[in-house]
Design an enzyme around this catalytic site. Sequence first.
Site, PDB file in Angstrom:
ATOM      1  N   ASP A  61       0.623  -1.497   0.014  1.00 56.34           N
ATOM      2  CA  ASP A  61      -0.211  -0.362  -0.090  1.00 56.34           C
ATOM      3  C   ASP A  61       0.703   1.194   0.209  1.00 56.34           C
ATOM      4  OD1 ASP A  61      -2.640   1.896   0.106  1.00 56.34           O
ATOM      5  OD2 ASP A  61      -1.841   1.674   2.201  1.00 56.34           O
ATOM      6  N   THR A  94      -4.453   6.011  -3.827  1.00 54.16           N
ATOM      7  CA  THR A  94      -3.240   6.649  -2.877  1.00 54.16           C
ATOM      8  C   THR A  94      -2.054   7.115  -3.311  1.00 54.16           C
ATOM      9  OG1 THR A  94      -2.812   4.798  -1.586  1.00 54.16           O
ATOM     10  CG2 THR A  94      -3.677   6.860  -0.313  1.00 54.16           C
ATOM     11  N   THR A  95      -1.266   5.299  -3.931  1.00 53.55           N
ATOM     12  CA  THR A  95      -0.183   5.483  -4.400  1.00 53.55           C
ATOM     13  C   THR A  95      -0.202   6.488  -6.469  1.00 53.55           C
ATOM     14  OG1 THR A  95      -0.109   3.003  -4.039  1.00 53.55           O
ATOM     15  CG2 THR A  95       1.221   3.963  -5.751  1.00 53.55           C
ATOM     16  N   ASP A 386     -10.070  -1.419   3.578  1.00 50.53           N
ATOM     17  CA  ASP A 386      -9.413  -0.284   2.022  1.00 50.53           C
ATOM     18  C   ASP A 386     -11.578  -0.551   1.611  1.00 50.53           C
ATOM     19  OD1 ASP A 386      -7.711   0.544   2.589  1.00 50.53           O
ATOM     20  OD2 ASP A 386      -6.524  -0.837   1.525  1.00 50.53           O
TER      21      ASP A 386
HETATM   22  P1  ADP Z   1      -3.668   3.078  -4.971  1.00 53.57           P
HETATM   23  O1  ADP Z   1      -2.795   3.293  -4.508  1.00 53.57           O
HETATM   24  O2  ADP Z   1      -3.824   3.700  -6.556  1.00 53.57           O
HETATM   25  O3  ADP Z   1      -5.441   2.341  -5.094  1.00 53.57           O
HETATM   26  P2  ADP Z   1      -2.935   0.190  -6.244  1.00 53.57           P
HETATM   27  O4  ADP Z   1      -2.328  -0.657  -6.168  1.00 53.57           O
HETATM   28  O5  ADP Z   1      -4.307  -0.347  -5.591  1.00 53.57           O
HETATM   29  O6  ADP Z   1      -3.310   1.444  -6.268  1.00 53.57           O
HETATM   30  O7  ADP Z   1      -3.771   0.275  -7.804  1.00 53.57           O
HETATM   31  C1  ADP Z   1      -4.968   0.491  -8.214  1.00 53.57           C
HETATM   32  C2  ADP Z   1      -4.761   0.650 -10.107  1.00 53.57           C
HETATM   33  O8  ADP Z   1      -4.837  -0.730 -10.035  1.00 53.57           O
HETATM   34  C3  ADP Z   1      -6.193   1.038 -10.393  1.00 53.57           C
HETATM   35  O9  ADP Z   1      -5.555   1.893 -11.442  1.00 53.57           O
HETATM   36  C4  ADP Z   1      -7.193   0.169 -11.071  1.00 53.57           C
HETATM   37  O10 ADP Z   1      -7.194   0.181 -12.110  1.00 53.57           O
HETATM   38  C5  ADP Z   1      -5.219  -1.218 -11.429  1.00 53.57           C
HETATM   39  N1  ADP Z   1      -6.222  -2.728 -11.688  1.00 53.57           N
HETATM   40  C6  ADP Z   1      -6.473  -3.290 -10.741  1.00 53.57           C
HETATM   41  N2  ADP Z   1      -7.055  -4.191 -10.367  1.00 53.57           N
HETATM   42  C7  ADP Z   1      -6.350  -4.409 -12.056  1.00 53.57           C
HETATM   43  C8  ADP Z   1      -6.390  -5.512 -12.876  1.00 53.57           C
HETATM   44  N3  ADP Z   1      -6.507  -6.878 -12.994  1.00 53.57           N
HETATM   45  N4  ADP Z   1      -5.723  -5.354 -14.526  1.00 53.57           N
HETATM   46  C9  ADP Z   1      -5.434  -3.700 -14.976  1.00 53.57           C
HETATM   47  N5  ADP Z   1      -4.836  -2.846 -13.727  1.00 53.57           N
HETATM   48  C10 ADP Z   1      -5.949  -3.368 -12.669  1.00 53.57           C
END
Ligand code: ADP
Length: 537
Positions: A61, A94-95, A386
């Site tokens: 995270d 957040t990322t 979350d």
């Molecule tokens: P954040 O802290 O920004 O939420 P995450 O590590 O949770 O970062 O990543 C979120 C991103 O991952 C989003 O842009 C989401 O659409 C993307 N995502 C989630 N599952 C998939 C998947 N199976 N394939 C591609 N992108 C994905």
Amino acid sequence: MVQPEHDIALHDTDRLQGRAALVNNVKAAVSLAGAVRSTLGPRGLDKMLVGPDGSSLVTNDGVTVLEAAQIEHPTARLLIAASASQDKVARDGTTTTVILTAELLQNALEMVRSGIHPSIVINGYSIAQKECLDELESLSKEASSPEDGKSVVSTSLAGKIGESLAEHLTGLAIEAAEVLSDEAGGDDLERLRVKRLPVSGGSSTDSELVNGLVMPKTRLDNATPASSEGGRVAVIDGGLENPKLEIDAEIEVRSSGVLQGFHKRTLENLQKQVEHLSSIGVDLLIVRDGIADEAVSMLREAGITAYRRLDRNDLEMASRITGSQIVRDVKGLEEGDVGSYTMRSEMVTAGVTHTRIDGDEGGAMTVLIRGSSPQIREECERAFDDALGVAFRLTRDSRMLPGGGGAQTHLARHLRVFAPKNKGREQIAIEGYAAALEVVPRTLAENAGLSPIDVVLELSASQASDSKNGSWIGLNAWTGEKTRMDKLGVLDPLFVVSNSISGSTEAAISVLRINDVLWAKQDPMTPDWKDEEDQED
Ligand code: ADP
Ligand code: MG
């Protein structure tokens, strides 16, 4: 020429001005983003954080990483604040917020280097931001089925925990969010009303949602019943104790009668309170402080089961679930303050007796977080947090967007058409903004071991090839395919994406506005920035 006064006053500072200030600030932002970009997306890697005391935490995270890092640079702290605010408002994204801010800044620096004034970049970025927010609203669609809701919540957990646990927690989160959906309250409602109770033993997938208050407590007196089918409850933010003597008070004992008299009066006092409880029909007493030993038998005889030394949150939950008013002491308790509970039971979980209290007034729950070790339970709790944060917010705004970089690719395409409609150099800034948005699909690709350049180009091309639904095409990070995200079930809530766009833009703009950085010369007496921030909270 006479030196202006403020310049003279600056002899104790190092000064960075204009371009040098910008370069320094952008560098800080980019290196901060570099620390978290590898965690983005389902195939992002975990980070192991090791504290000064040697304690460790493995997490995927971004915001957890940033909050744990001891970062000094003021610009970096500004980015961390943007990401923390994203966490507060949207609980996700957040990322993305951090890497997007850094990318916006990097592109801004390039523009400034090529001769565009920062104020033009700021204008262009503001125009682009507004356009993006409008465009996202028109692209979004309501989550129309429970399946959609599930997909959105599980997308927020992708890559953070195993698939079966993600599915389980998604279910719990959606169930809890539904209970809260009719409740009034602010952004933190889902944190205040859902108690997380780690319970050792079992596996994370045994975690469960209880529609009531569960606490690791047993009743004060084993001779009172362990369970009840319901009744009337008083919640006291105090105790049922002997009046305490002032520290300096002395009782002058001239004869044994004085002491006896004192003792008798305290007993009478306790007896009166118990009788009062009994007279308004209370059979369950919950108090924050202690209960005097002498009161135990009195309560038993009055048919009152008691629990003592509850923490404030449990007291509040008990009051909410049962509709009782929290009162400072028993004497002040009135009939209208008493609430009703529908069930009370005790159970032994992992060797510890827990009490569960249910009530119909609703609006509060407990989640029993299971897992075989404290680390596993913490990870499970964070993931549940979350999931619940997203699920709860979805009950208020269920609009969703394509994940997998689909939404950002769409915006970039849209802005490239929109930019030429603007007069002046702002056009260039809008194009720079468009390119920055592509950092999302690019980083998702990178973390999935795919070629970032190819993925960005192919995504853009596939979106353009289908004018009707093309904008819902994104990257499937598991297979590398560019497919319809609504079909695949990779969906992000509109509020997460919009918030991260506005948060990043605002953070980038506030860094761009800085033209002068004055660094106080390092002096051991200089207060730590971190402390100042803590005070503001
Ligand atoms: P954040 O802290 O920004 O939420 P995450 O590590 O949770 O970062 O990543 C979120 C991103 O991952 C989003 O842009 C989401 O659409 C993307 N995502 C989630 N599952 C998939 C998947 N199976 N394939 C591609 N992108 C994905
Ligand atoms: Mg996320």
